[in-house]
Design an enzyme around this catalytic site. Structure first.
Site, mmCIF file in Angstrom:
data_model
loop_
_atom_site.group_PDB
_atom_site.id
_atom_site.type_symbol
_atom_site.label_atom_id
_atom_site.label_comp_id
_atom_site.label_asym_id
_atom_site.label_seq_id
_atom_site.Cartn_x
_atom_site.Cartn_y
_atom_site.Cartn_z
ATOM 1 N N SER A 132 49.636 37.403 45.633
ATOM 2 C CA SER A 132 49.292 36.911 46.969
ATOM 3 C C SER A 132 50.000 37.707 48.047
ATOM 4 O O SER A 132 49.379 38.126 49.023
ATOM 5 C CB SER A 132 49.716 35.451 47.146
ATOM 6 O OG SER A 132 48.912 34.624 46.395
ATOM 7 N N TYR A 229 40.141 31.168 40.540
ATOM 8 C CA TYR A 229 39.592 32.527 40.508
ATOM 9 C C TYR A 229 38.083 32.479 40.349
ATOM 10 O O TYR A 229 37.514 31.469 39.950
ATOM 11 C CB TYR A 229 40.177 33.294 39.326
ATOM 12 C CG TYR A 229 41.589 33.763 39.537
ATOM 13 C CD1 TYR A 229 41.876 34.764 40.464
ATOM 14 C CD2 TYR A 229 42.631 33.245 38.792
ATOM 15 C CE1 TYR A 229 43.162 35.221 40.638
ATOM 16 C CE2 TYR A 229 43.926 33.701 38.957
ATOM 17 C CZ TYR A 229 44.186 34.692 39.880
ATOM 18 O OH TYR A 229 45.459 35.141 40.044
HETATM 19 P P1 NAD Z 1 41.021 37.840 43.596
HETATM 20 O O1 NAD Z 1 41.911 38.934 44.097
HETATM 21 O O2 NAD Z 1 41.016 37.534 42.136
HETATM 22 O O3 NAD Z 1 39.513 38.162 44.030
HETATM 23 C C1 NAD Z 1 39.170 38.414 45.379
HETATM 24 C C2 NAD Z 1 37.955 37.615 45.788
HETATM 25 O O4 NAD Z 1 36.772 38.221 45.238
HETATM 26 C C3 NAD Z 1 37.931 36.157 45.310
HETATM 27 O O5 NAD Z 1 37.809 35.313 46.432
HETATM 28 C C4 NAD Z 1 36.695 36.092 44.411
HETATM 29 O O6 NAD Z 1 36.059 34.833 44.470
HETATM 30 C C5 NAD Z 1 35.837 37.179 44.999
HETATM 31 N N1 NAD Z 1 34.729 37.666 44.152
HETATM 32 C C6 NAD Z 1 34.703 37.853 42.800
HETATM 33 N N2 NAD Z 1 33.488 38.285 42.416
HETATM 34 C C7 NAD Z 1 32.716 38.411 43.536
HETATM 35 C C8 NAD Z 1 31.390 38.818 43.796
HETATM 36 N N3 NAD Z 1 30.576 39.203 42.808
HETATM 37 N N4 NAD Z 1 30.940 38.797 45.075
HETATM 38 C C9 NAD Z 1 31.737 38.398 46.086
HETATM 39 N N5 NAD Z 1 33.022 38.010 45.913
HETATM 40 C C10 NAD Z 1 33.514 38.010 44.651
HETATM 41 O O7 NAD Z 1 41.289 36.515 44.421
HETATM 42 P P2 NAD Z 1 42.660 35.972 45.001
HETATM 43 O O8 NAD Z 1 42.954 36.618 46.286
HETATM 44 O O9 NAD Z 1 43.671 36.088 43.945
HETATM 45 O O10 NAD Z 1 42.304 34.435 45.277
HETATM 46 C C11 NAD Z 1 41.632 33.613 44.330
HETATM 47 C C12 NAD Z 1 41.920 32.138 44.627
HETATM 48 O O11 NAD Z 1 43.244 31.800 44.225
HETATM 49 C C13 NAD Z 1 41.833 31.765 46.088
HETATM 50 O O12 NAD Z 1 41.230 30.492 46.165
HETATM 51 C C14 NAD Z 1 43.259 31.658 46.518
HETATM 52 O O13 NAD Z 1 43.450 30.809 47.621
HETATM 53 C C15 NAD Z 1 43.875 31.092 45.275
HETATM 54 N N6 NAD Z 1 45.329 31.325 45.203
HETATM 55 C C16 NAD Z 1 46.151 30.300 44.795
HETATM 56 C C17 NAD Z 1 47.538 30.500 44.706
HETATM 57 C C18 NAD Z 1 48.471 29.398 44.278
HETATM 58 O O14 NAD Z 1 48.092 28.250 44.255
HETATM 59 N N7 NAD Z 1 49.703 29.706 43.895
HETATM 60 C C19 NAD Z 1 48.072 31.747 45.006
HETATM 61 C C20 NAD Z 1 47.190 32.766 45.409
HETATM 62 C C21 NAD Z 1 45.817 32.549 45.501
#
Ligand code: NAD
Length: 376
Positions: A132, A229
């Protein structure tokens, strides 16, 4: 407890795993800290700044000698930390699937390797999550990198000589990086739209003042799997998404792609034909380029041109903001170690059955112990 902070050796890596601020905090917990000479140089942090906070600064061998925890941004080669005390923790982004040999090396040396990128996505671990903290900076930097390659202005400007129209920015993938990219592009005055497969992001996009571009009425539209995810989408969804994107993308000036699916190559979101439909001078920034790329023709480590459109594929984008990225990465590591700190022992105590400890421990007692590696 002695903590060693290594100077990074991977090509292009400018970050450092502890800043003077976190060194001071470790010392306040009762630890001693030994920093390898020049560890902070590439992030504009001088050896003297570490020394001023109470760290000793010296060659790697001195830093490693008797260290109980070895901190790095990227996993060091096992040979480069030979002589480290068996049982010492190696705490870094260890890239376990691509660096399996290195992880085996840690196991043979009796080191306990902790992969910070495996941090579970639970509330308790949010402040320890390097993915993050680093994605946030990547999202910001992607917009600046796009703006730097774009030969036109971002905001609408009304001048005596006439009006300059606002740039149109489209963000694909609205996780941590995408949300920051939307916010940054908005701050620069662009007209922003965004899309994702997770329908929960629609509200987040709109709350940042951007337009949500979403596939409607297709089965499996939720797109959200374990840990928040994305999941792989159905063929029907992919076709609908491609059609929607094709009509939208032709009108965009800057496209930022950030889409990832855990454990799989990055999904292909933009084809060569779609690039050809964009206006010459447009720019695409592919933040997923090192995971296989969202954009056809993107090359890791290069800015290439296709059909007059620039495709930006910088590697290790957080390292391009080395000072801030180091500050956040260092705090993630500190937040992890301090959460398990035992005051009497002046050292962390990591219970094997704790969800966080279990999630990130790759090797222990000379063996690989992580289930994802054992299954690989
Ligand atoms: P990620 O880096 O894995 O992916 C980036 C984004 O790409 C995601 O939003 C995903 O849905 C999107 N994606 C995947 N395939 C796609 C497609 N074909 N077309 C369009 N978009 C596509 O994601 P991230 O930044 O790690 O975040 C994922 C989730 O985890 C979010 O909801 C985030 O808020 C959450 N999160 C939670 C915590 C925690 O609770 N500790 C920490 C970090 C993130």
């Amino acid at each position: 407890m002695k903590i060693a902070v290594l100077k990074e050796t991977s090509e292009g890596e400018r970050r450092v795993a502890a800043t003077p601020e976190t060194v001071k905090k470790y010392i306040a917990l009762g630890a001693t800290v030994s920093v390898e000479t020049g560890a902070g140089d590439a992030a504009a942090i001088a050896d003297a700044d570490y020394a001023a906070m109470g760290a000793t600064v010296g060659p790697r061998a001195d830093a490693l000698k008797d260290a109980d925890a070895i901190l790095a941004v990227q996993g060091p080669d096992a040979a480069s930390i030979a002589g480290a005390k068996p049982g010492a923790y190696v705490i870094a982004a260890l890239d376990p699937f691509r660096q399996r040999e290195r992880i085996d090396g840690y196991a043979s040396a009796g080191l306990s390797a902790l992969a910070m990128e495996f941090m579970p996505r639970i509330t308790r671990a949010q402040s320890m999550d390097i993915l993050s903290s680093q994605s946030n900076l990547s999202g910001y930097k992607a917009v600046l990198d796009g703006a730097a390659e774009y030969g036109r202005a971002f905001p609408m400007m009304m001048t005596a000589a006439g009006t300059v129209s606002a740039a149109r920015v489209f963000v694909m993938g609205v996780g941590v990086a995408g949300l920051q990219a939307i916010a940054t592009a908005r701050r620069l005055g662009a007209q922003v739209s965004a899309t994702d497969v997770r329908s929960a992001t629609k509200e987040q996009i709109e709350s940042l003042g951007a337009k949500a571009i979403f596939v409607q009425d297709v089965k499996g539209i939720e797109g959200e799997g374990a840990g928040g995810y994305a999941t792989e989408m159905s063929d029907e969804y992919k076709a609908a998404q491609a059609a929607l994107v094709s009509s939208h993308i032709a009108k965009q000036d800057i496209v930022i792609t950030t889409a990832l699916i855990p454990g799989r190559p990055a999904p292909r979101l933009i084809s060569d034909a779609q690039i050809a439909s964009m206006r010459p001078g447009s720019v695409i920034v592919d933040l997923a380029v090192e995971q296989g790329g969202n954009v056809e023709g993107a090359v890791a480590g290069q800015v290439v041109e296709r059909h007059g459109v620039k495709i930006v594929g910088h590697r290790n984008v957080p390292s391009r903001l080395a000072y801030d990225a180091s500050a956040l990465f260092s705090r993630n590591l500190y937040n992890f170690l301090s959460a398990f700190w035992d005051k009497e022992k002046a050292a962390p105590v990591l219970p094997e059955d704790d969800e966080i400890v279990k999630g990130i421990t790759l090797t222990r007692g000379g063996k690989i112990v992580h289930e994802r590696l054992l299954a690989a």
